[in-house]
Design a protein around this motif. Sequence first.
Motif, PDB file in Angstrom:
ATOM      1  N   UNK A 144      -2.495  -2.246 -11.705  1.00 45.63           N
ATOM      2  CA  UNK A 144      -3.738  -2.472 -10.961  1.00 45.63           C
ATOM      3  C   UNK A 144      -4.882  -1.736 -11.634  1.00 45.63           C
ATOM      4  N   UNK A 154       3.771   0.909 -12.378  1.00 45.16           N
ATOM      5  CA  UNK A 154       3.067   0.341 -11.233  1.00 45.16           C
ATOM      6  C   UNK A 154       3.379   1.101  -9.966  1.00 45.16           C
ATOM      7  N   UNK A 155       2.398   1.118  -9.069  1.00 44.28           N
ATOM      8  CA  UNK A 155       2.595   1.739  -7.758  1.00 44.28           C
ATOM      9  C   UNK A 155       3.113   0.717  -6.759  1.00 44.28           C
ATOM     10  N   UNK A 156       3.152  -0.556  -7.179  1.00 43.00           N
ATOM     11  CA  UNK A 156       3.665  -1.591  -6.261  1.00 43.00           C
ATOM     12  C   UNK A 156       5.134  -1.795  -6.572  1.00 43.00           C
ATOM     13  N   UNK A 157       5.991  -1.220  -5.790  1.00 45.35           N
ATOM     14  CA  UNK A 157       7.388  -1.113  -6.186  1.00 45.35           C
ATOM     15  C   UNK A 157       8.292  -2.234  -5.743  1.00 45.35           C
ATOM     16  N   UNK A 213       5.963   4.024 -10.026  1.00 44.20           N
ATOM     17  CA  UNK A 213       5.402   5.325  -9.651  1.00 44.20           C
ATOM     18  C   UNK A 213       5.991   5.694  -8.301  1.00 44.20           C
ATOM     19  N   UNK A 214       6.202   6.920  -7.922  1.00 43.81           N
ATOM     20  CA  UNK A 214       6.030   8.027  -8.870  1.00 43.81           C
ATOM     21  C   UNK A 214       7.250   8.191  -9.790  1.00 43.81           C
ATOM     22  N   UNK A 259       0.136  -3.232  -0.438  1.00 39.12           N
ATOM     23  CA  UNK A 259      -1.022  -2.353  -0.465  1.00 39.12           C
ATOM     24  C   UNK A 259      -0.648  -0.931  -0.070  1.00 39.12           C
ATOM     25  N   UNK A 304       2.214   0.441  -0.171  1.00 34.89           N
ATOM     26  CA  UNK A 304       3.024   1.018  -1.234  1.00 34.89           C
ATOM     27  C   UNK A 304       2.124   1.606  -2.314  1.00 34.89           C
ATOM     28  N   UNK A 305       1.161   0.803  -2.714  1.00 34.09           N
ATOM     29  CA  UNK A 305       0.256   1.253  -3.767  1.00 34.09           C
ATOM     30  C   UNK A 305      -0.523   2.490  -3.345  1.00 34.09           C
ATOM     31  N   UNK A 353       1.929   5.433  -3.142  1.00 38.71           N
ATOM     32  CA  UNK A 353       2.566   5.862  -4.393  1.00 38.71           C
ATOM     33  C   UNK A 353       1.568   6.527  -5.367  1.00 38.71           C
TER      34      UNK A 353
END
Lengths: 122, 894
Positions: A55, A83-86, A105-106, B674, B676-677, B680
């Motif tokens: 992102x 990515x933070x969208x897991x 992440x993390x 969202x 999650x993002x 995280x």
Amino acid sequence: MSGHVLLIEDEPNIIEAIGFILSRDGWRVDTHSNGVDAVDVVRAKAPDVVILDVMLPGRSGYDILRDLRNDPVTQTLPILMLTARGQSKDREMAERAGVSRFMTKPFSNAEVLDAVRALKAS
Amino acid sequence: MTTLNALAAISVAYVLFLFAVAFVAERAARRGRGGWLSAPIIYTLSLSIYCTAWTFYGAVGSAVRGGLEYLTIYLGPSLVLIGWWWILRKLVRIGRAQRITSVADLISSRYGKSNLLGIGVTILAVVGTTPYIALQLQSVTLSVEVFANPQVSDVADDRLTAFWVAAGLAVFTVIFGTRNLDANERHHGVVMAIAVEAIVKLAALLAVGGFVVWGLSGGVGATLARIDASELGLWEMNGGRWVGLTFLSAAALLCLPRMFQVMVVENDSDAQLRMAAWAFPLYLMLMSLFIVPIAVVGLEVLPKGANPDLFVLTVPLAHGQQGLALLSFLGGFSSATSMVIVAAIALSTMVSNHIVMPIWLRLRAGSASVSGDVRHVVLLSRRLSIAGVLFLGYAYYALSGGGEALSVIGLVAFTGVAQVLPAMLGGLFWRGATRMGALAGLSVGFALWLYTLYLPSFGQGTVLPMALFSEGPFGIGWLRPQALFGIDGLDPLMHAVFWSMTFNSVVFFLVSLISFPSPLERLQGAQFVNVQIGGGSARSWSGGLAQSEDLMVMSQRILGAPEAQALFLREARKQGISGHLPDPTPDFLEILERELSGSVGAATAHAMLGQIVAGQAVSVADLMAVADETAQMMEHSARLEEQRSELTRTARQLREANDKLTRLSAQKDAFLSQISHELRTPMTSIRAFSEILRDAEGLASVDRIKYASIIHDEAIRLTRLLDDLLDLSVLENGQVSLNLREGKLTDTLDRAVAAALADDGGLRLDIFRDPRSEAIWLNTDIDRLSQVFINLISNARKYCDAAVPRLQIRVGEAEGRTVIDFVDNGSGIAPEQQDLIFEKFARVSDQKAGGAGLGLAISRQIMTRLGGNLSYLPGQAGAAFRVTLPEARALAAQ
């Protein structure tokens, strides 16, 4: 082992953390925080390994990845995607686009360092 | 000498005898043992009510005044019965098939069940019959008078006699005429009593005749010689009048309400009619046999000036034949009473069915659902009508004084009811006859009859002024009642018959030609004209009488015009006919019936086709089949319709539920992604820096402090995110409890500005306000409202990209509600994103800020909960948001 890493990430704290970890291991780290011209930056800097966030402002990491894979020069370039969208569909999308390594992440610092090393070696 | 009391006793005894006869017959019929009541001979005898007191007494008078002219009264019916019995047969069959109850009903049914026509004919019948009833009452009183001392009789006594006769007849008629209300309006008791009376009057007349010929004249030869010698034979014969009178009496047989009653309504088989066709003329012949001898002898043996109308009584009396005179009296009494009874029944049926019941039903529209209720009312209305008709007759008698010669009144009445003839015959034989035609013809005929005959019959100068007869109305000569169109010198009766019947027929014909019948009229017309003669198989058609056009009219109504026309055209082509109407061949009719069955069901299709093609009446069985079929189809289609709409409803609900679920699922995915993002990202920093702090040795203390601060800030960011999420969840579920209290808008804004600018962060924002406009009292959840204000002010502080960021807070009014606008001087929000910004986690691209993107979503939820609104206000200098305060809670400051 050392080499040149290009970190494409927009979150300042994460740039700082990854930059710190890689620098201490002897890597030269360039950073870029915008998605729009990321492909050009990759071509210009010609790094050994790219760390790519999904992102990004301006352009999605997936699109950047697809462009790089369509270019003969960067076709085989090792790319580590963060990515933070897991969700599992995010991983599938990245693999279909030709990612070299995918991490959620993390992450642990050692994990990132090992991944960058392995990618450089391949 | 028979005393008046004895006479009264004999009359009462006779009436009681008739009661007994009627009662026995009625009871037999009720117990199903009345087969003998349908014997053709009884039917034939019942027709004798044609011979009223007018014929019984008046024929002799007529013979004295007009020679053999009286014969025409017998000639007309005889000609009809012998020569035109097929007209009667048709009439009788239609009557049975259509369950006709009266002349009025016949005309009304034929012309599309028109109630207007029914009323018209009823009025005509009442007006025409009332004098006739009066005549019967008069004849009874006259005959009573003969037995009393003629010199001392006075008018009051006569009236009393007439009144009691009328009352007695009313009682009899009510008892036997309104016993039942069966579908067939038959009165076995009455018919039987009338048959008995028929025998009595024939026997009486024959006895008097026998006495005159063999007792007074000395045999047949001597009588003939006397007739030759008398003046009677010398009177000239008026040809035109003979034809006219024969016509009138023939018409009367068909049109008189009482004749229609006994001939059509009381009829139940063709066999009855077959016998009547020869037996009734024979009866009439016997009735007329001795008229001339009685007249001639009466003139000879009685003093000059004796009333010839009473010769039948006075001749035996003059010769001391008390018994014979009594028999003669009973004959006359029978003639009068039988006529009055049947006429009252016939008229009361008409009055009740066509006038009283429609009015009653209209007055009680909607509440006449209980059949027993209606039956009761019908009976009551009949009984009252009978009493009314008899009272009218009595009143007419009492008022007119009974001065006129009997036969004149009779002929006036004949002419009146004969006005029905064109509409009746036209309706039976001409399909083109229409309701309008019948109405017009009847009206014109009735009016002319009133003008030229009925009203003048009261005498010149009584109802119509003298001058009218000599000068005409308004001096118009050719409109004189007895000399229309300047045709003068005609016998008044013949004049009236000629003009009324001519105009009636011509108008009926012409108006029928130019008017168009309704579908019901067409159907009824077809049934009447094509009434079934003979058997015919039930399921196959012989199309001899069918009219393709009628079939077309009907088919269009059922199949729809284009389909029907296409079908007819196709069949016409198949038959090799160039037009649009195929011949009604059996094949075509089969096809048509199949087509119609598809739309209305087999039974209905067959019945409808049957009506047009064969003129068949619809039988009860047919109707039951139609009703069954219709009920089944309606039930079935109602069920289908119900199922269909239920399925549609279910499908729609399912589709809606599915759409909603899909939407919810997509929303949930996006939301989770969202979340999650947002979770995280700070976690990543926390984990990375905490590992660095743990693992890296020799870290500069500056760096250590910096990294620890990052961990701290990110932890706070996580906490705030979780708070916001919980807040939003509570707001969205509507579980939030509002803390309403009063407060001033300006104070609320003060606090919000202070809070939003509290943490410095290096960002500056100049805020412009107008304290005067903010002097508004609020009654709402001040803290929540304040949260919204804080969010808007912080957003301006975070996102306003102007060199010197400024925020203007304006209080105003829009659509009657207080609004607070927050407008900054930045570049604003692109139109395509103005809706998006209120979504959860929405963040205008390229902008970096600490929030998770829930602020506006929460603020909007808060405003919704408070009963107000938060929206983006386009077209301002920079980004602009409008807070609309809840309506009832915004109070103007004093």
